[in-house]
Motif scaffolding. Sequence first.
Motif, PDB file in Angstrom:
ATOM      1  N   PHE A 166       0.828  -1.223   0.000  1.00 61.97           N
ATOM      2  CA  PHE A 166       0.000   0.000   0.000  1.00 61.97           C
ATOM      3  C   PHE A 166       0.865   1.279   0.000  1.00 61.97           C
ATOM      4  CE2 PHE A 166      -3.242  -3.000   1.652  1.00 61.97           C
ATOM      5  CZ  PHE A 166      -4.248  -2.735   0.728  1.00 61.97           C
ATOM      6  N   LYS A 203       1.853   1.882  -3.504  1.00 62.33           N
ATOM      7  CA  LYS A 203       0.757   2.485  -4.281  1.00 62.33           C
ATOM      8  C   LYS A 203       0.655   3.989  -4.000  1.00 62.33           C
ATOM      9  CE  LYS A 203      -0.795  -1.135  -6.469  1.00 62.33           C
ATOM     10  NZ  LYS A 203      -0.698  -1.192  -7.959  1.00 62.33           N
ATOM     11  N   LEU A 235       3.318   5.728  -5.900  1.00 55.88           N
ATOM     12  CA  LEU A 235       2.929   5.839  -7.312  1.00 55.88           C
ATOM     13  C   LEU A 235       1.967   7.005  -7.520  1.00 55.88           C
ATOM     14  CD1 LEU A 235       2.477   2.091  -8.374  1.00 55.88           C
ATOM     15  CD2 LEU A 235       4.237   3.689  -9.133  1.00 55.88           C
ATOM     16  N   SER A 282       5.832  -0.630 -12.431  1.00 55.98           N
ATOM     17  CA  SER A 282       5.275   0.619 -12.961  1.00 55.98           C
ATOM     18  C   SER A 282       6.218   1.218 -13.996  1.00 55.98           C
ATOM     19  CB  SER A 282       5.036   1.635 -11.826  1.00 55.98           C
ATOM     20  OG  SER A 282       6.270   2.180 -11.393  1.00 55.98           O
TER      21      SER A 282
END
Length: 830
Positions: free
Chosen positions: A214, A217, A220, A281
């Motif tokens: 998490f 994320k 990102l 990513s």
Amino acid sequence: MDILVFSACFAIIAIASKQIGQNLVKTGIPLISGFLLTGIISGPYILNLISVEAALNLRFVDEISLGFIAFAAGGELYIKELKTRLKTIAWVTTGLVVCTFSLTGLTFFFLSGFIPFMQTMPVSVKIVVSILAGAIMVARSPSSAIAIVNELRAKGLFTQTVLGVTIIMDVVVIILFAVNSSIADVLLSGLKFNFGFILFLMLEIGASFIIGFFVGKIILLILLLPIQKALKTGLILLMGYLVFVFSSEIRKFTHDTLFIEVLLEPLLICMVAGFLVSNTSRYRKEFLKILFDIGPPIYIAFFTLTGASLSLDIVLQTWPIAMALFFTRAIAIFIGSFIGGTLAKNPMKDNTISWMAYITQAGVSLGLAKEVVVEFPEWGNPFAAIIISVVVLNQIIGPLLFKYAIKVMREDHPKAVKETAFKGVRNVVIFGSDGQAFALAMSLISQGWSVKIAVTHMNNNHDKNLDIKIYQLSELSLSELKKIKCHHAEAIVAMLSDEENIKICEISYEYFGTQTIIARLNDRSNFAYFQALDVLIVDPSTAIVSLLDHFVQSPAAASLLMGLDKDRSIVDLSIKNPNLFGLALRDLRLPFDTIIMSVRRRGVLFIPHDFTRLEAGDLVTVVGSLNSLKEITLRFDVNQEEALLQIVEKATAKELIDHSVQTEVKDIITSKRSFQKDRFDLLVEKSLVLDLKEAMNKDDFFELVSQVMSDLLNISPSVLNDLLIKREEEITTVLAPGLAIPHIIIDGEKKFFLLLARCRKGIEFSKSKPVVSAAFVLVGSKDERRFHLQALSAIARIVLDPRFEKKWMRAKSRTALKSVIISANQKHEV
């Protein structure tokens, strides 16, 4: 308020730490060791600039730094780059982890009786300390390894394996440390080691992985935000800090409300987040660039504070323990790498050498040591002191061993040493087939360069340029480049595709040691590749704008660089003449219309001053007239014959010049003579000498010379004065700063006379030229042409000696002045 004061004081110390660390690097001490040393000196045990209270209040610096270190460790682990050597990496990593953890952990346990803070501990706590020490000893230093690989430009299977193992080890050690921390926490809490504990441990580690997912994320999302890079950097560092705060709060909460503590390992959480961003990513490059850019200040702050927090009293008491751990770890690494390499079926040479590449430790090791201080404050500080001592030893010895291993495996690609000396003609090889390549070739040819053009395929441009040597290469390889004598070129210009240009530059760098390599850049993403090869990069997308900017700000300098001033030019010259080594610029007799703008020494460019001393291989940038630059080029090299010829031609009276003068002068210069006195020596012995105490202009000087020489020549002073003035008006007889050779031809036969003049305060021949301290006045009849040239050659040879001026000015008498000339003449056998 205290935190603000402590932070401000620490910021000033950190700035000083940066400067001290960078200066110590020049002595061979690793950068982080310089930061640690600054912290130790600033700490409570020496200067007390950072007190114990300050170090406690600055704990947030450690936590921000540790979050960054874990993000970087996860980001460096890029699975796609490890696929080709995954089997070997897995075996070697396993061998290193098992052997290093086991042997160093056992050593720490058995030496516990000699470690002050462990002597009274129960066995269970000694086991806790030992397994944590063993886990930290497993860590490596990817940043140090990458720096060494870049420095040596190392390439090959051995280097790939070492980098892969080093990077993956940081991930493994953080997981291993997380497991051991949880085990230590349970053992210290008095809980039983059973199935429930194992399940609880797995849940803790699993929760750390999930939270790390998490956090990744969230990072990102930060990278997606349309905000400035500085804000993104700040938010990412804040995330790392908040992970530590969150982990600490969870631990406190569970300790207060539950019967056990839940230990979520913050380093593991941040590492998982960094791994996720790097491998799943399209923001990997941006993420790593942010970490790379913020890395230096983070490392400065972290290592400086680590040094300040170091318990020096413990280090002094336990240095034999640190030495024992250092040698035990080295032995364990040898055993582990040998076993792992053997199981991976690596060559035996790799297995016996590879241990040298895994000694270095740095960021992660120190980070884990500081994490122990946070999690186990009762004994964390003395524990960290021992670990830091071992890390410093590894950081000093490790890089040296790694460099040696790479060189033994012959995977280093250093710059070759240029051995070919300048031979009078400057030559260049241009790789390119377009109009710009041929335009550059024509321009260089017009300035006296020998030019070759190398192409991989022929086109129409080649038929239009029949005066240029064009070579078609079957491939861009070492053998093909040697065929066209690229190894003798003073400069190489690459104007093909970036891929081809990089190949040309690598060969020139590694095998030829070419002095000047220039490449035309096609894609800015390749800039770093060329920069690492010391290539001069021309980016067409910015070159025109930069040039126009120079024309606006400094039109004269831009015109000079562009070659628009036809009478003057600018060149780079390499110092190869051993007579110039160690000579100060103030003692260098240069033509009056030249100036040295800069000196590049061992890759460092600086602006020189009068007391700058030249060294072998210095690259000197000189501005001046074309003829003077030609003379200096010869003088800086080892071709003394051509330099002498230039001086003699400039000083020869026009009445004596004909089509054969150059041949005759060359014959005089190259002819051998005995060390006995010759006619020139006898001429000097009989010469007149003027030792002038006061400054004067040329008119007064010529008038004085005319009066002194009148009786000797049986010519009236006014006639002599007119002849000297006429000669000076035709062309200046000042040949170099401080030197003039006034010379006239008189009627009669077998007449030749010399007058030596020294003027300490200088004779002013022209407002635009330096004053003259040494003047040689030559007067002879036309039939003495041969001896006139011999005398000029002898004088030129003497004054070209860089130390002539100092000897001339120090001479105590007129007789001593004559001796300076005679002794200098007899030393030369030409």
